[in-house]
Design an enzyme around this catalytic site. Sequence first.
Site, mmCIF file in Angstrom:
data_model
loop_
_atom_site.group_PDB
_atom_site.id
_atom_site.type_symbol
_atom_site.label_atom_id
_atom_site.label_comp_id
_atom_site.label_asym_id
_atom_site.label_seq_id
_atom_site.Cartn_x
_atom_site.Cartn_y
_atom_site.Cartn_z
ATOM 1 N N ASP A 208 57.745 115.693 31.844
ATOM 2 C CA ASP A 208 58.096 114.864 32.999
ATOM 3 C C ASP A 208 59.609 114.840 33.137
ATOM 4 O O ASP A 208 60.330 115.292 32.257
ATOM 5 C CB ASP A 208 57.581 113.430 32.786
ATOM 6 C CG ASP A 208 58.181 112.791 31.547
ATOM 7 O OD1 ASP A 208 57.943 113.316 30.441
ATOM 8 O OD2 ASP A 208 58.892 111.791 31.664
ATOM 9 N N ASP A 210 62.940 112.533 33.201
ATOM 10 C CA ASP A 210 63.332 111.226 32.678
ATOM 11 C C ASP A 210 63.709 110.296 33.842
ATOM 12 O O ASP A 210 63.945 110.742 34.967
ATOM 13 C CB ASP A 210 64.492 111.400 31.691
ATOM 14 C CG ASP A 210 64.521 110.299 30.656
ATOM 15 O OD1 ASP A 210 63.453 109.958 30.124
ATOM 16 O OD2 ASP A 210 65.604 109.761 30.383
#
Length: 268
Positions: A208, A210
Amino acid sequence: MVNRADIGVIGGSGLYSLLDDAQEVELTTPYGPPSDVITVGRIGARSVAFLPRHGRDHRHPPHRIPYRANLWALRSLGVRQVLAPSAVGSLKAEHGPGAIVVPDQLVDRTSGRVQTYYDAGGAVHVSFADPYCPTGRAVAVSAARSGGWDIVDGGTLVVIEGPRFSTRAESQWFARNGWTIVGMTGFPEAVLARELALCYTSLSLVTDHDAGVEAGEGVTHEEVLRFFATNVTKMRSLVADAVEALPKERTCACGSALDGIKLPFDLP
Ligand SMILES: [Zn+2]
């Protein structure tokens, strides 16, 4: 001794099925037991010891992993080269979920973790200017490239204490510093490997973006989990390819990290 291995893999439990002729080895160290039972087996012609970093039931959160016991246990099985797959968040908009980063630098933002074996019996200062094994890095990059991964050769991993994620401000600060990815387990794992003269290579899978990377898609936790599950098989073959490509004899400097230093105890 039957249960010996040249290469250690510290990673998620999805990687078990990597090993042929697998045997479980239960052992303890002067630092207590490692995260879990170690599985020793083969990948092709190479002998490999696999250790689930968080334990099989994921009982050790990142800040409570028995890092010293883990590296000590691997070395005592004969391991000299360690591959360390882990999940990370990306600090760069251009490196999204599915990218593999093989970092060449590290920033320690942990606190309160024991990060040395040498806390008594005299000072031991190892060089840590280049925290990762150059040979292991080259092997990992080439294996990921052959496997069709979106590969990032180099970059800085910032390791946070966790278990919480970064605030948006922290994340933006990390990104402004030019750092690449953020994780919770890469330190002190890397320095403890160096203190035992082991080769250590991080294979960081981006799951993902941050918090502070505004161009990110803002994936949900569920999406991250699903994403990780679909990548386990691919990650397994990447680790297997890297294991088989590691040199049988080390020519890097990692094995000489302690040369000329008087150690307070014998290494396993
Ligand atoms: Zn090395």
